[in-house]
Design a protein around this motif. Structure first.
Motif, mmCIF file in Angstrom:
data_model
loop_
_atom_site.group_PDB
_atom_site.id
_atom_site.type_symbol
_atom_site.label_atom_id
_atom_site.label_comp_id
_atom_site.label_asym_id
_atom_site.label_seq_id
_atom_site.Cartn_x
_atom_site.Cartn_y
_atom_site.Cartn_z
ATOM 1 N N LEU A 5 0.831 -1.205 0.000
ATOM 2 C CA LEU A 5 0.000 0.000 0.000
ATOM 3 C C LEU A 5 0.868 1.259 0.000
ATOM 4 O O LEU A 5 0.595 2.224 -0.728
ATOM 5 N N ALA A 6 1.934 1.235 0.799
ATOM 6 C CA ALA A 6 2.833 2.386 0.850
ATOM 7 C C ALA A 6 3.547 2.578 -0.483
ATOM 8 O O ALA A 6 3.731 3.712 -0.947
ATOM 9 N N TYR A 7 3.931 1.472 -1.118
ATOM 10 C CA TYR A 7 4.616 1.564 -2.415
ATOM 11 C C TYR A 7 3.675 2.103 -3.491
ATOM 12 O O TYR A 7 4.092 2.858 -4.376
ATOM 13 N N ALA A 8 2.402 1.720 -3.421
ATOM 14 C CA ALA A 8 1.426 2.206 -4.395
ATOM 15 C C ALA A 8 1.266 3.723 -4.307
ATOM 16 O O ALA A 8 0.989 4.392 -5.308
ATOM 17 N N ARG A 9 1.477 4.267 -3.118
ATOM 18 C CA ARG A 9 1.274 5.711 -2.923
ATOM 19 C C ARG A 9 2.539 6.521 -3.186
ATOM 20 O O ARG A 9 2.462 7.630 -3.694
ATOM 21 N N LYS A 10 3.716 5.960 -2.841
ATOM 22 C CA LYS A 10 4.946 6.755 -2.914
ATOM 23 C C LYS A 10 6.009 6.188 -3.849
ATOM 24 O O LYS A 10 6.985 6.858 -4.154
ATOM 25 N N ASN A 26 0.783 -22.352 2.958
ATOM 26 C CA ASN A 26 -0.496 -21.789 2.523
ATOM 27 C C ASN A 26 -0.492 -20.262 2.503
ATOM 28 O O ASN A 26 -1.469 -19.639 2.114
ATOM 29 N N GLY A 27 0.642 -19.671 2.879
ATOM 30 C CA GLY A 27 0.786 -18.229 2.726
ATOM 31 C C GLY A 27 0.817 -17.806 1.267
ATOM 32 O O GLY A 27 0.669 -16.620 0.960
ATOM 33 N N PHE A 28 1.002 -18.782 0.351
ATOM 34 C CA PHE A 28 1.077 -18.428 -1.066
ATOM 35 C C PHE A 28 -0.279 -17.952 -1.602
ATOM 36 O O PHE A 28 -0.336 -17.255 -2.620
ATOM 37 N N ILE A 29 -1.377 -18.314 -0.915
ATOM 38 C CA ILE A 29 -2.711 -17.941 -1.422
ATOM 39 C C ILE A 29 -2.886 -16.424 -1.391
ATOM 40 O O ILE A 29 -3.123 -15.798 -2.430
ATOM 41 N N PRO A 30 -2.765 -15.767 -0.220
ATOM 42 C CA PRO A 30 -2.783 -14.294 -0.249
ATOM 43 C C PRO A 30 -1.509 -13.729 -0.863
ATOM 44 O O PRO A 30 -1.507 -12.603 -1.385
ATOM 45 N N GLY A 31 -0.424 -14.529 -0.812
ATOM 46 C CA GLY A 31 0.851 -14.062 -1.354
ATOM 47 C C GLY A 31 0.785 -13.784 -2.847
ATOM 48 O O GLY A 31 1.409 -12.832 -3.338
ATOM 49 N N ILE A 32 0.039 -14.603 -3.580
ATOM 50 C CA ILE A 32 -0.102 -14.393 -5.026
ATOM 51 C C ILE A 32 -0.760 -13.044 -5.302
ATOM 52 O O ILE A 32 -0.322 -12.287 -6.175
ATOM 53 N N ILE A 33 -1.808 -12.739 -4.537
ATOM 54 C CA ILE A 33 -2.525 -11.472 -4.731
ATOM 55 C C ILE A 33 -1.613 -10.293 -4.411
ATOM 56 O O ILE A 33 -1.544 -9.311 -5.164
ATOM 57 N N LEU A 34 -0.893 -10.384 -3.302
ATOM 58 C CA LEU A 34 -0.001 -9.294 -2.913
ATOM 59 C C LEU A 34 1.134 -9.122 -3.921
ATOM 60 O O LEU A 34 1.527 -7.988 -4.239
ATOM 61 N N LEU A 35 1.654 -10.232 -4.430
ATOM 62 C CA LEU A 35 2.744 -10.154 -5.411
ATOM 63 C C LEU A 35 2.270 -9.511 -6.708
ATOM 64 O O LEU A 35 2.973 -8.679 -7.296
ATOM 65 N N LEU A 36 1.073 -9.879 -7.155
ATOM 66 C CA LEU A 36 0.528 -9.274 -8.363
ATOM 67 C C LEU A 36 0.321 -7.770 -8.179
ATOM 68 O O LEU A 36 0.626 -6.971 -9.080
ATOM 69 N N CYS A 37 -0.181 -7.376 -7.025
ATOM 70 C CA CYS A 37 -0.371 -5.948 -6.740
ATOM 71 C C CYS A 37 0.964 -5.212 -6.740
ATOM 72 O O CYS A 37 1.100 -4.125 -7.333
ATOM 73 N N LEU A 38 1.953 -5.794 -6.094
ATOM 74 C CA LEU A 38 3.268 -5.159 -6.004
ATOM 75 C C LEU A 38 3.876 -4.978 -7.394
ATOM 76 O O LEU A 38 4.391 -3.899 -7.732
ATOM 77 N N CYS A 39 3.803 -6.025 -8.209
ATOM 78 C CA CYS A 39 4.380 -5.962 -9.557
ATOM 79 C C CYS A 39 3.587 -5.004 -10.449
ATOM 80 O O CYS A 39 4.166 -4.335 -11.317
ATOM 81 N N TYR A 40 2.292 -4.928 -10.242
ATOM 82 C CA TYR A 40 1.484 -3.987 -11.031
ATOM 83 C C TYR A 40 1.864 -2.540 -10.714
ATOM 84 O O TYR A 40 2.014 -1.714 -11.621
ATOM 85 N N PHE A 41 2.024 -2.237 -9.427
ATOM 86 C CA PHE A 41 2.378 -0.875 -9.048
ATOM 87 C C PHE A 41 3.768 -0.497 -9.570
ATOM 88 O O PHE A 41 4.039 0.680 -9.830
ATOM 89 N N LEU A 42 4.637 -1.507 -9.730
ATOM 90 C CA LEU A 42 5.937 -1.251 -10.333
ATOM 91 C C LEU A 42 5.792 -1.024 -11.835
ATOM 92 O O LEU A 42 6.370 -0.067 -12.388
ATOM 93 N N ALA A 43 5.008 -1.866 -12.497
ATOM 94 C CA ALA A 43 4.876 -1.783 -13.955
ATOM 95 C C ALA A 43 4.174 -0.504 -14.405
ATOM 96 O O ALA A 43 4.516 0.059 -15.460
#
Length: 319
Positions: A107-112, A134-151
């Motif tokens: 969230l912080a990366y998306a803003r700054k 089983n952390g990979f289940i929410p982990g996939i969503i968070l990783l996609l968000c992180l990479c999207y904010f970078l792209a």
């Protein structure tokens, strides 16, 4: 500290060989922190650092007003279910704290778009998935968000942004799995699924008043007393007591056969299986057995370190 905590600590200090029943990454990291700081509670301190850092990073983005930040921090940080869980040295707590820190950093990366936030999110995500699969289940969503904010910083078309997001996410995920594979190479493999399958089979055996367990399960007591032992130890509250009768930890050659035997038993005794699972479900909700289930350890079990605090199961108040 629970039995799981103590077992993992034995691996940390070398009193027990490494196995993947507990996260190897957490053992290595605990061992490193122990070498640096010199006291076992450093792992608790590390998880607490992630826990409170995640909350602080989150509240400062929700509101710029200091008194509101403090109010939110107290309300969320000291919310009893989260606080009680956070005070355990468990892989579950490591996953919970790391996922929270990752989400706040994303969230912080998306803003700054600060590289520090990106790196924090990436490291927290790695730890969350490494300590509990089983952390990979929410982990996939968070990783996609992180990479999207970078792209999206490159201001490309929607299709190119989506493509970069997916490719970058796949690359990071493959990199994480490769690193985890190298870390766990040569470590003893434990068939964790057996702990649930044997529990189900024991429940059916007790219901049918007949020892229906496969003969290749390692017995802790003589064969003639297995059924009696199961009847004494079985409970829908937790699976570990029956391990005093039979062990669910098998050589790899029996893993496939155990799954087949479990399925056969479930198919031939569906009523017993469903009754067992429904009892487990209602017990977790505190609706049966007069016990309010708690996912925390109220005290320290008697252990090989000499510590002993009475373990009390909370009972439902009388009405």
């Amino acid at each position: 500290m629970s039995d799981d905590s103590l077992t993992q600590y034995r691996q940390v200090i070398g009193a027990q060989s490494l196995n993947d029943a507990h996260p190897v990454v957490m053992v290595y990291w605990w061992r490193t922190l122990l070498d640096v700081f010199g006291f076992p509670g450093v792992m608790l301190a590390f998880h607490q650092l992630m826990y409170w850092s995640a909350l602080v990073l989150l509240v400062v983005q929700i509101t710029p007003v200091l008194y509101r930040q403090l109010l939110l921090l107290v309300m969320m940080g000291f919310w009893p279910p989260m606080l009680m869980m956070s005070l355990h040295i468990w892989k579950d707590v490591g996953m919970m704290s790391a996922l929270a820190l990752c989400a706040a950093a994303v969230l912080a990366y998306a803003r700054k778009s600060h590289w520090g936030c990106f790196l924090t999110a990436l490291l927290a995500l790695f730890y969350a998935v490494a300590v509990r699969i089983n952390g990979f289940i929410p982990g996939i969503i968070l990783l996609l968000c992180l990479c999207y904010f970078l792209a999206r910083q490159y201001r490309l078309s929607s299709w190119r942004t989506a493509g970069i997001t997916i490719l970058l996410s796949l690359g990071i995920a493959l990199g994480q799995w490769s690193i985890m594979g190298m870390i766990t190479a040569g470590v003893q493999r434990i068939y964790g699924m057996g702990t649930l399958l044997v529990w189900d089979m024991a429940a059916i055996s007790v219901a049918e008043n007949q020892n229906l367990l496969p003969p290749y399960l390692p017995e802790k007591i003589s064969g003639t007393d297995v059924l009696t032992g199961l009847q004494e130890k079985y409970t829908p509250l937790v699976n570990t007591p029956i391990y005093e009768v039979v062990s669910p930890y098998l050589d790899e050659q029996y893993h496939t056969q155990l799954r087949k035997d479990w399925l056969t038993l479930v198919v031939t005794h569906p009523q017993d299986y469903l009754a067992h699972r429904f009892h487990v479900f209602t017990a977790l909700l505190g609706l049966t057995d007069g016990v309010v289930y708690s996912a925390y350890q109220p005290g320290i079990r008697k252990n090989w370190l000499g510590g002993a605090v009475r373990f009390v199961v909370p009972r439902r108040p009388a009405t």
